[in-house]
Design a protein around this motif. Structure first.
Motif, PDB file in Angstrom:
ATOM      1  N   MET A   1      88.331  71.132 -24.206  1.00  0.00           N
ATOM      2  CA  MET A   1      88.154  72.645 -24.330  1.00  0.00           C
ATOM      3  C   MET A   1      88.106  73.252 -22.898  1.00  0.00           C
ATOM      4  O   MET A   1      87.504  72.769 -21.998  1.00  0.00           O
ATOM      5  N   ILE A   2      88.662  74.546 -22.962  1.00  0.00           N
ATOM      6  CA  ILE A   2      88.523  75.287 -21.723  1.00  0.00           C
ATOM      7  C   ILE A   2      87.384  76.296 -21.734  1.00  0.00           C
ATOM      8  O   ILE A   2      87.177  76.968 -22.501  1.00  0.00           O
ATOM      9  N   ALA A   3      86.627  76.069 -20.438  1.00  0.00           N
ATOM     10  CA  ALA A   3      85.513  76.944 -20.250  1.00  0.00           C
ATOM     11  C   ALA A   3      85.550  77.889 -19.647  1.00  0.00           C
ATOM     12  O   ALA A   3      86.738  78.279 -18.880  1.00  0.00           O
ATOM     13  N   ALA A   4      85.213  79.467 -20.231  1.00  0.00           N
ATOM     14  CA  ALA A   4      85.856  80.558 -19.748  1.00  0.00           C
ATOM     15  C   ALA A   4      84.454  81.502 -19.623  1.00  0.00           C
ATOM     16  O   ALA A   4      83.489  81.439 -20.145  1.00  0.00           O
ATOM     17  N   ARG A   5      84.811  82.472 -18.651  1.00  0.00           N
ATOM     18  CA  ARG A   5      83.912  83.653 -18.390  1.00  0.00           C
ATOM     19  C   ARG A   5      84.033  84.766 -19.270  1.00  0.00           C
ATOM     20  O   ARG A   5      85.271  85.023 -19.275  1.00  0.00           O
ATOM     21  N   ILE A   6      83.358  85.008 -20.263  1.00  0.00           N
ATOM     22  CA  ILE A   6      83.760  86.082 -21.312  1.00  0.00           C
ATOM     23  C   ILE A   6      82.820  87.494 -21.205  1.00  0.00           C
ATOM     24  O   ILE A   6      81.567  87.104 -20.939  1.00  0.00           O
ATOM     25  N   LEU A   7      83.412  88.492 -21.558  1.00  0.00           N
ATOM     26  CA  LEU A   7      82.791  89.807 -21.470  1.00  0.00           C
ATOM     27  C   LEU A   7      82.767  90.200 -22.919  1.00  0.00           C
ATOM     28  O   LEU A   7      83.447  90.142 -23.570  1.00  0.00           O
ATOM     29  N   ILE A   8      81.182  90.441 -23.635  1.00  0.00           N
ATOM     30  CA  ILE A   8      81.123  90.919 -25.148  1.00  0.00           C
ATOM     31  C   ILE A   8      80.826  92.180 -24.961  1.00  0.00           C
ATOM     32  O   ILE A   8      79.988  92.819 -24.248  1.00  0.00           O
ATOM     33  N   VAL A   9      81.749  93.350 -25.958  1.00  0.00           N
ATOM     34  CA  VAL A   9      81.525  94.599 -25.978  1.00  0.00           C
ATOM     35  C   VAL A   9      81.256  94.612 -27.466  1.00  0.00           C
ATOM     36  O   VAL A   9      82.023  94.527 -28.327  1.00  0.00           O
ATOM     37  N   GLU A  10      79.959  95.000 -27.894  1.00  0.00           N
ATOM     38  CA  GLU A  10      79.628  95.161 -29.117  1.00  0.00           C
ATOM     39  C   GLU A  10      78.450  96.282 -29.085  1.00  0.00           C
ATOM     40  O   GLU A  10      77.396  96.006 -28.492  1.00  0.00           O
ATOM     41  N   ASP A  11      78.527  97.484 -29.999  1.00  0.00           N
ATOM     42  CA  ASP A  11      77.507  98.428 -29.793  1.00  0.00           C
ATOM     43  C   ASP A  11      76.104  98.252 -30.853  1.00  0.00           C
ATOM     44  O   ASP A  11      75.192  98.661 -30.526  1.00  0.00           O
ATOM     45  N   ASP A  12      76.277  97.219 -31.599  1.00  0.00           N
ATOM     46  CA  ASP A  12      75.247  96.538 -32.555  1.00  0.00           C
ATOM     47  C   ASP A  12      74.617  95.443 -31.467  1.00  0.00           C
ATOM     48  O   ASP A  12      75.209  94.208 -31.258  1.00  0.00           O
ATOM     49  N   ARG A  13      73.457  95.640 -30.908  1.00  0.00           N
ATOM     50  CA  ARG A  13      72.664  94.761 -30.142  1.00  0.00           C
ATOM     51  C   ARG A  13      72.320  93.373 -30.728  1.00  0.00           C
ATOM     52  O   ARG A  13      72.479  92.261 -30.028  1.00  0.00           O
ATOM     53  N   ILE A  14      71.876  93.668 -31.930  1.00  0.00           N
ATOM     54  CA  ILE A  14      71.505  92.134 -32.616  1.00  0.00           C
ATOM     55  C   ILE A  14      72.689  91.467 -32.745  1.00  0.00           C
ATOM     56  O   ILE A  14      72.996  90.197 -32.417  1.00  0.00           O
ATOM     57  N   VAL A  15      73.743  91.940 -33.239  1.00  0.00           N
ATOM     58  CA  VAL A  15      75.205  91.193 -33.306  1.00  0.00           C
ATOM     59  C   VAL A  15      75.662  90.719 -31.861  1.00  0.00           C
ATOM     60  O   VAL A  15      76.279  89.631 -31.711  1.00  0.00           O
TER      61      VAL A  15
END
Length: 523
Positions: A1-15
């Motif tokens: 598996m390739i480990a990556a640096r990920i940015l999450i963009v989601e307006d629902d904070r719980i999700v």
């Protein structure tokens, strides 16, 4: 598996927190959480993540699709969309941003794992492809030939800088245009319009010619336009041969084949032959000039050789003619003596003619009158010719002639001239009146398949002079020397298959030795 640096963009904070936990369990690193498109663009610039998980519907003026477009254009970071809405309009609009995948809410971890891994693999593959394209573009840009890539319809896809300069078109101007509009060529010999080379390759395949010569017309001219009398608009002058504007090029074209074996385009490579032809013409002229100089040099050497070799019989003729006149001026001339002197004049004149013929044969690298020669007899005869010079120079003569030496096969006049040159060279080497000893020694030696003729003097010797330099034509250590005697001597010896060398004498002076082969046996 390739480990990556990920940015999450989601307006629902719980999700967003739930996605963060799932991503972390997969072994990836979450570099940031964002609830708006504007903030997502700023975080992408700041963190340079490997992947962005982007919700399509976001609060604010910028939705996820617009944010993804800006991120892709600025940093080429892959984006995977998160959405609960997958209608055709949304999918069509999102597709324009070249997303790397879609995840439908509610999100399931196995599905998310698969989509993230596929996106990362695709990003790595695209990065390798872009690097390959950069290398390919840099290679094409750096070569000295013009390169034009065409699509399957013969329209220009790419041009390197050399092609831009030679055609007068920039790559941007030529993009999408038919090759025949950008590369207008005439047949080099007939000046008739050439068929599109890329079309020939696409249609005929292996049956197309591998290369051809053409005249590339400058931009703005067509194959049917009359030749211009001055320089073209692109600054390309007429050629001297035909007066037609343009440059002569060598074209090579190859088809581009896809994985299914179909022709999907072509690559045209062409080089300017103008400079190459100028170099070839300059080389041809230089070779002609060199040959002319060589002929002049040979004529000069031949003239110097004739002057050097004929000088001795001519001086003898003059001396004998003067003696003959003195006899005839007496009240009662002795006709017997006068006749003998006249006969010597005739012999010297014949000898001068023989020398000229011998040198002419030497220039042609062939013996003039080959036959069997008794070397000892030839040495004795030649020394008789220089008795007067030896007496005037007060030089003691010694001879050591081998008894019954084998005879050599060659030209008698040339071999006599060889011995005479070596003896005269030795006499001139002992011209200094301050020499305590003047001794000339001539010997024959050897046996088996060769006989040596040695001429030794007691002069100043070779000193530090390279012996090979002495045999060069027109080289002389004497102020009034022509520098031809030793050069001619070596030519005579080599023509007879032998060798001529010079070495220092013992304890002084120099030794010249000519070794002649006798392998052909007796006559």
């Amino acid at each position: 598996m390739i480990a990556a640096r990920i940015l999450i963009v989601e307006d629902d904070r719980i999700v967003a927190r739930d996605i963060q936990h799932q991503v972390s369990r997969m072994g990836h690193v979450v570099v940031g959480l964002s609830t708006s498109g504007e903030e997502a663009v700023r975080l992408a610039v700041h963190h340079q993540p490997d992947l962005v998980l982007m919700d399509i519907r976001l609060d604010g003026e910028m939705d996820g699709i617009e944010a993804a477009r800006r991120i892709r254009e600025a940093q080429r970071i892959p984006v995977v969309f998160l959405t609960a809405y997958a209608n055709d309009d949304v999918v069509e609009r999102a597709s324009r941003t070249e997303p790397f995948g879609y995840l439908l809410k509610p999100l399931e971890e196995p599905q998310m794992r698969t989509v993230i891994q596929m996106a990362l693999y695709k990003q790595a593959s695209d990065a390798r492809l872009r690097m390959s394209e950069r290398r390919y573009a840099a290679t094409l840009a750096s070569i000295r030939d013009g390169v034009i890539l065409c699509d399957r319809d013969g329209r220009v896809d790419f041009m390197n800088r050399v092609a831009e300069t030679m055609t007068g078109w920039t790559a941007a101007e030529a993009a999408g245009k038919p090759l025949t509009a950008v590369f207008v060529a005439l047949d080099e010999e007939t000046q008739e319009p050439q068929e599109d080379f890329s079309a020939l390759v696409r249609h005929r395949g292996a049956h197309a010619p591998p290369e051809r010569l053409s005249r590339l017309l400058p931009r703005g001219e067509t194959a049917l336009a009359p030749p211009q009398a001055a320089e073209s608009q692109a600054g390309q002058p007429q050629t001297a041969e035909t007066g037609v504007a343009g440059i002569v090029v060598e074209e090579r074209c190859s088809a581009i084949i896809d994985d299914r074996g179909e022709v999907v385009g072509s690559i045209l490579v062409f080089s300017d032959l103008t400079q190459r032809r100028r170099v070839a013409e300059a080389l041809r002229k230089a070779q002609a000039d060199l040959a002319h100089v060589g002929r002049l040099t040979m004529m000069g050497e031949l003239a110097a050789a004739v002057a050097h070799e004929v000088n001795q019989p001519l001086m003898a003729i003059i001396t004998n003619a003067g003696t003959c006149l003195q006899h005839l001026s007496q009240p009662a001339p002795d006709l017997g003596k006068t006749r003998a002197v006249a006969e010597r004049i005739v012999r010297d004149a014949q000898r001068a003619g023989d020398v000229v013929r011998s040198i002419h044969a030497l220039a042609r690298r062939a013996p003039a009158d080959p036959g069997w020669v008794d070397v000892n007899a030839l040495v004795v005869e030649t020394l008789a010719l220089v008795r007067a010079e030896l007496r005037r120079a007060r030089i003691a003569l010694e001879t050591d002639l081998r008894a019954d030496p084998p005879r050599v096969h060659g030209d008698r006049v040339q071999l006599q001239q060889l011995i005479l040159n070596l003896v005269m060279n030795a006499i001139e080497a002992m011209a200094d009146p301050g020499l305590p000893l003047r001794r000339l020694r001539v010997a024959t030696a050897g046996g088996g398949d060769g006989i040596a003729i040695r001429v030794e003097d007691s002069g100043p010797g070779l000193a530090d002079t390279d012996p090979e330099v002495l045999f060069r034509a027109l080289y002389s250590t004497k102020p009034d020397g022509l520098g031809m005697g030793l050069s001619i001597s070596r030519s005579i010896v080599e023509l007879h298959g032998g060798r001529l060398t010079a070495t220092p004498g013992t304890p002084c002076g120099s030794v010249f030795e000519a070794v002649l082969p006798v392998a052909l046996g007796e006559a």
